[in-house]
Design an enzyme around this catalytic site. Sequence first.
Site, PDB file in Angstrom:
ATOM      1  N   ARG A   7       2.661   1.151  25.361  1.00  9.19           N
ATOM      2  CA  ARG A   7       2.114   1.563  24.056  1.00  9.19           C
ATOM      3  C   ARG A   7       2.008   3.075  23.955  1.00  9.19           C
ATOM      4  O   ARG A   7       2.336   3.669  22.922  1.00  9.19           O
ATOM      5  CB  ARG A   7       0.764   0.893  23.814  1.00  9.19           C
ATOM      6  CG  ARG A   7       0.930  -0.606  23.500  1.00  9.19           C
ATOM      7  CD  ARG A   7      -0.390  -1.345  23.521  1.00  9.19           C
ATOM      8  NE  ARG A   7      -1.427  -0.615  22.827  1.00  9.19           N
ATOM      9  CZ  ARG A   7      -2.720  -0.649  23.139  1.00  9.19           C
ATOM     10  NH1 ARG A   7      -3.145  -1.392  24.122  1.00  9.19           N
ATOM     11  NH2 ARG A   7      -3.597   0.044  22.453  1.00  9.19           N
ATOM     12  N   ASP A  56     -10.298  -0.601  13.999  1.00 12.38           N
ATOM     13  CA  ASP A  56     -11.063  -0.723  12.744  1.00 12.38           C
ATOM     14  C   ASP A  56     -12.499  -0.195  12.878  1.00 12.38           C
ATOM     15  O   ASP A  56     -13.422  -0.711  12.246  1.00 12.38           O
ATOM     16  CB  ASP A  56     -11.085  -2.188  12.256  1.00 12.38           C
ATOM     17  CG  ASP A  56      -9.688  -2.737  12.030  1.00 12.38           C
ATOM     18  OD1 ASP A  56      -8.807  -1.973  11.613  1.00 12.38           O
ATOM     19  OD2 ASP A  56      -9.469  -3.940  12.261  1.00 12.38           O
ATOM     20  N   HIS A  63      -8.113  -1.321   5.586  1.00 12.65           N
ATOM     21  CA  HIS A  63      -8.426  -2.624   6.192  1.00 12.65           C
ATOM     22  C   HIS A  63      -9.056  -3.526   5.126  1.00 12.65           C
ATOM     23  O   HIS A  63      -9.929  -3.085   4.378  1.00 12.65           O
ATOM     24  CB  HIS A  63      -9.403  -2.406   7.360  1.00 12.65           C
ATOM     25  CG  HIS A  63      -9.773  -3.676   8.048  1.00 12.65           C
ATOM     26  ND1 HIS A  63      -8.924  -4.325   8.913  1.00 12.65           N
ATOM     27  CD2 HIS A  63     -10.893  -4.441   7.969  1.00 12.65           C
ATOM     28  CE1 HIS A  63      -9.508  -5.430   9.345  1.00 12.65           C
ATOM     29  NE2 HIS A  63     -10.705  -5.525   8.791  1.00 12.65           N
ATOM     30  N   ASN A 122      -6.577   4.531   7.990  1.00 13.24           N
ATOM     31  CA  ASN A 122      -6.126   3.141   7.946  1.00 13.24           C
ATOM     32  C   ASN A 122      -6.800   2.467   6.759  1.00 13.24           C
ATOM     33  O   ASN A 122      -7.890   2.863   6.355  1.00 13.24           O
ATOM     34  CB  ASN A 122      -6.527   2.423   9.242  1.00 13.24           C
ATOM     35  CG  ASN A 122      -6.082   0.978   9.268  1.00 13.24           C
ATOM     36  OD1 ASN A 122      -4.968   0.653   8.854  1.00 13.24           O
ATOM     37  ND2 ASN A 122      -6.936   0.081   9.747  1.00 13.24           N
ATOM     38  N   ASN A 180       0.839  -1.212   0.000  1.00 15.67           N
ATOM     39  CA  ASN A 180       0.000   0.000   0.000  1.00 15.67           C
ATOM     40  C   ASN A 180       0.869   1.254   0.000  1.00 15.67           C
ATOM     41  O   ASN A 180       0.544   2.238  -0.675  1.00 15.67           O
ATOM     42  CB  ASN A 180      -0.962  -0.003   1.190  1.00 15.67           C
ATOM     43  CG  ASN A 180      -2.207  -0.820   0.899  1.00 15.67           C
ATOM     44  OD1 ASN A 180      -3.052  -0.398   0.104  1.00 15.67           O
ATOM     45  ND2 ASN A 180      -2.307  -1.990   1.500  1.00 15.67           N
TER      46      ASN A 180
HETATM   47  C1  GRF Z   1      -3.247  -4.873   3.792  1.00 12.64           C
HETATM   48  O1  GRF Z   1      -4.071  -5.942   3.442  1.00 12.64           O
HETATM   49  C2  GRF Z   1      -3.990  -3.861   4.615  1.00 12.64           C
HETATM   50  O2  GRF Z   1      -5.337  -3.774   4.278  1.00 12.64           O
HETATM   51  C3  GRF Z   1      -3.851  -4.417   6.017  1.00 12.64           C
HETATM   52  O3  GRF Z   1      -2.556  -4.941   6.066  1.00 12.64           O
HETATM   53  C4  GRF Z   1      -2.133  -5.308   4.751  1.00 12.64           C
HETATM   54  C5  GRF Z   1      -0.864  -4.555   4.499  1.00 12.64           C
HETATM   55  O4  GRF Z   1      -0.299  -4.895   3.263  1.00 12.64           O
HETATM   56  N1  GRF Z   1      -4.099  -3.402   7.012  1.00 12.64           N
HETATM   57  P1  GRF Z   1       0.908  -4.056   2.693  1.00 12.64           P
HETATM   58  O5  GRF Z   1       1.999  -4.090   3.778  1.00 12.64           O
HETATM   59  O6  GRF Z   1       0.426  -2.679   2.411  1.00 12.64           O
HETATM   60  O7  GRF Z   1       1.341  -4.801   1.474  1.00 12.64           O
END
Ligand code: GRF
Length: 224
Positions: free
Chosen positions: A76, A156, A120, A118, A21
């Site tokens: 945290r 989430d 998800h 985020n 991503n």
């Molecule tokens: C993705 O599927 C995202 O939706 C989730 O973690 C995964 C991360 O994938 N939160 P990448 O590291 O971006 O390839």
Amino acid sequence: MSIKRKDALRVAVLASGRGSNLQAVIDAIETGTVQAKIVAVISNKKDAPALERAHRHGLSSLFVDPKPYAGRPDSREAYDRELLDVLRRHDVELVLLAGYMKIVTKVLVEAFANRMMNIHPSLLPSFPGLDVQKKAIEWGCKLAGCTVHFVTEGVDEGPIILQAAVPILDDDTSDTLAARILEQEHKIYPRAIQLFAEGRLRVVGRRVVIEGGKPLGETIINSS
Ligand code: GRF
């Protein structure tokens, strides 16, 4: 009303893993579809491939070690305070969680209220948490997908910005479904960032209103 910005939106990406991503966002910025600048890529994992990707693109990449805080009752929050320092030093306007495998605390959520997103891999509010592609198959869902949302303290749970849906095929495994969803993630995350950069996202209660109308989602790729 969309806002015309003078300078590119200053974005930081928090990632723990492979960073596909992150790559999609880098590509969208490099091709000019997203008017933003990644000012820092930060990971809690020293050897995260995401850091390597950042490095390859000449972006500032940073490992912030959680170990010094381990064992403290506020481990945290203390870690997040260090992250917050880094984000402030880089004048970050928008934080993107992209496969970031730590739960963010109030410290970051409050400092970046409605300025932290985020991605998800499910159609929230169904299937928050982990292993969600497997769960969608097990439940016999006919559709799965992905969601970009603002980050709140509940995991989430924040206001939904964009979603895209894909079909679940009879012979899908978690891996084949995850790959189909990931393709959509790489489209809607950059779109959501651009909407933010244009000042078109307004949070009303738990909804996000997109000023000037929604961009066309990918939604439901025909499987036949
Ligand atoms: C993705 O599927 C995202 O939706 C989730 O973690 C995964 C991360 O994938 N939160 P990448 O590291 O971006 O390839």
